[in-house]
Design a protein around this motif. Structure first.
Motif, mmCIF file in Angstrom:
data_model
loop_
_atom_site.group_PDB
_atom_site.id
_atom_site.type_symbol
_atom_site.label_atom_id
_atom_site.label_comp_id
_atom_site.label_asym_id
_atom_site.label_seq_id
_atom_site.Cartn_x
_atom_site.Cartn_y
_atom_site.Cartn_z
ATOM 1 N N UNK A 364 41.936 40.538 39.513
ATOM 2 C CA UNK A 364 40.768 41.356 40.089
ATOM 3 C C UNK A 364 40.602 42.444 39.129
ATOM 4 N N UNK A 365 41.859 43.153 38.945
ATOM 5 C CA UNK A 365 41.669 44.364 38.016
ATOM 6 C C UNK A 365 40.998 44.176 36.570
ATOM 7 N N UNK A 366 41.566 43.045 36.112
ATOM 8 C CA UNK A 366 40.865 42.643 34.681
ATOM 9 C C UNK A 366 39.534 42.444 34.794
ATOM 10 N N UNK A 367 39.020 41.947 35.896
ATOM 11 C CA UNK A 367 37.456 41.695 35.959
ATOM 12 C C UNK A 367 36.881 43.222 36.425
ATOM 13 N N UNK A 368 37.323 43.720 37.362
ATOM 14 C CA UNK A 368 36.928 45.119 37.689
ATOM 15 C C UNK A 368 36.580 46.103 36.460
ATOM 16 N N UNK A 369 37.620 46.030 35.643
ATOM 17 C CA UNK A 369 37.727 46.999 34.524
ATOM 18 C C UNK A 369 36.515 46.409 33.478
ATOM 19 N N UNK A 370 36.413 45.248 33.587
ATOM 20 C CA UNK A 370 35.040 44.847 32.566
ATOM 21 C C UNK A 370 33.976 45.125 33.310
#
Length: 413
Positions: A364-370
């Motif tokens: 989730x964090x990897x996607x949100x950061x993108x």
């Protein structure tokens, strides 16, 4: 008659020389078995350039890896409670090999996303389930043992980017994936066969170290409620943790430093994480899991703040080192909490469930950061987003510590 090297069905099996030998094998398996999790991070810029997608879409293969990794921790963890770790590892090695080889021939991002899910599913066997199995063999030194076993995940991120660097530069990311496919079978399967021995039923049933009598009752919640609360804490801390780990290579490309520098920063971060995990493991043997995770989470928040003003190569190297030292002990700490509060016979399922939550947080964090980067053109708000999630994690751990202070003092003693 049992051989001298066989574990005895009594208390002497815990923290024994055999247990430490088993830890060494576990660490070697984890270092190879977790390679696929970090390979997608290193090749993300090349995938984005080859397929002509934006940063959020280029992050989706990593998200798929984390989703598979999360589900695998839950499903394989349950299987290990029933059949043992060796069959799980052999099956996972085969799945990784086939999926990684197929991913090397991906014609599109969509196909790569699907195959990365399968890679993540297989990779999971080398994390939560392997850690849960190892934790059964230790009581007095469980904290440091779990920390060392969990370090294999980070060692994979340290070792494989370096080993594959020449292949990446000369032949591209597809050739690197073929190397990983071969290594997963050639290395993991023989080592998995060394872990065929299982704890005797009487030793497992009476395994000490669940925590002082009435630990969960003192905290005012059931095993299920505690597991869900730990899962929420795991999601929160790992959304924060994922920002530097997933996007440091892309950040370095954006700043003009190139992917090689970003890969070196990632390796430095993860190498520091190995040292951190060992240090926090020693701390957990004295303070218990809850307080250890709380300390690590506070330090992680501080390190995330340090990323905000850092935009030079030297400063990013320094902050990445600090971040690695700060956060390395957090995720293994959840496994220690589970083993302190819950029965040994449920170790695979409970640890797998909480590990699944932490991995979902990473995805989730990897996607949100993108997404935040695509909207703002900067990672500044992405770091602030991580800090906010980190605050939620600190609040949950503080609540658990306040509710179980008596347990924490007993564990520390």
């Amino acid at each position: 008659m049992q051989s001298a090297s066989s574990p005895r069905p009594d208390a002497d099996v815990f923290d024994s020389p055999y247990a430490w030998w088993r830890l060494a094998v576990t660490l070697a398996i984890a270092t190879v078995g977790n390679a696929g999790m970090w390979a997608i991070v290193v090749v993300m810029p090349a995938v984005q350039a080859e397929f002509g997608v934006d940063r959020a879409d280029a992050s989706l293969p990593y998200v798929a890896t984390m989703l598979g990794f999360a589900l695998g921790n839950l499903l394989i963890g349950r299987a290990v409670d029933r059949v043992g770790i060796t069959p799980a590892l052999i099956g996972a090695a085969g799945l990784i090999a086939v999926s990684t080889a197929a991913a090397a021939a991906s014609p599109s991002v969509g196909v790569l996303i699907a195959l990365q899910f399968a890679i993540g599913l297989g990779t999971a066997a080398g994390f939560g389930p392997l850690i849960a199995d190892l934790s059964l063999w230790f009581v007095r030194r469980r904290g440091i043992a779990v920390a060392i076993a969990a370090s294999g995940n980070y060692l994979a991120g340290v070792v494989w980017p370096v080993l594959l660097r020449g292949v990446l530069e000369e032949d591209g990311w597809r050739a690197a994936y073929l190397v990983l496919a071969v290594a997963s079978v050639v290395v993991v399967v023989p080592l998995a066969l060394l872990l065929r021995r299982r704890l005797p039923v009487d030793a497992l049933t009476g395994a000490p170290g669940v925590g002082p009598a009435g630990a969960v009752a003192d905290a005012g919640m059931s095993h299920r409620a505690l597991a869900w609360l730990l899962a929420l804490a795991g999601v929160a801390c790992c959304v924060a943790m994922s920002m530097p780990q997933v996007h440091i290579v892309a950040l370095c490309v954006d700043l003009g430093f190139g992917p090689a520098v970003g890969a070196e920063m990632l390796s430095l971060m993860l190498l520091a994480g190995v040292a951190s995990r060992i240090g926090f493991g020693l701390l957990a043997d004295r303070l218990g899991g809850v307080r250890t995770v709380l300390i690590g989470s506070g330090l992680q928040a501080l390190a995330l703040f340090l990323y905000l003003p850092a935009n030079g190569m030297v400063s990013l190297y320094v902050v990445s080192l600090i971040f690695g030292l700060a956060q390395g002990g957090i995720v293994p700490g959840y496994a220690i909490i589970v083993r302190e509060f819950m029965p040994a016979r449920e170790a695979g399922a409970r640890v797998g469930f909480v590990m699944m939550a932490t991995i979902l947080g990473m995805g989730l964090g990897g996607w949100l950061s993108g997404v935040i980067f695509d909207v703002t053109g900067s990672y500044q708000l992405a770091f602030l987003n991580g800090i906010g999630w980190n605050a939620l994690n600190i609040a949950i751990l503080t609540f658990l510590w306040m509710r179980g202070r008596g347990v924490g003092r007993a564990v520390a003693a």
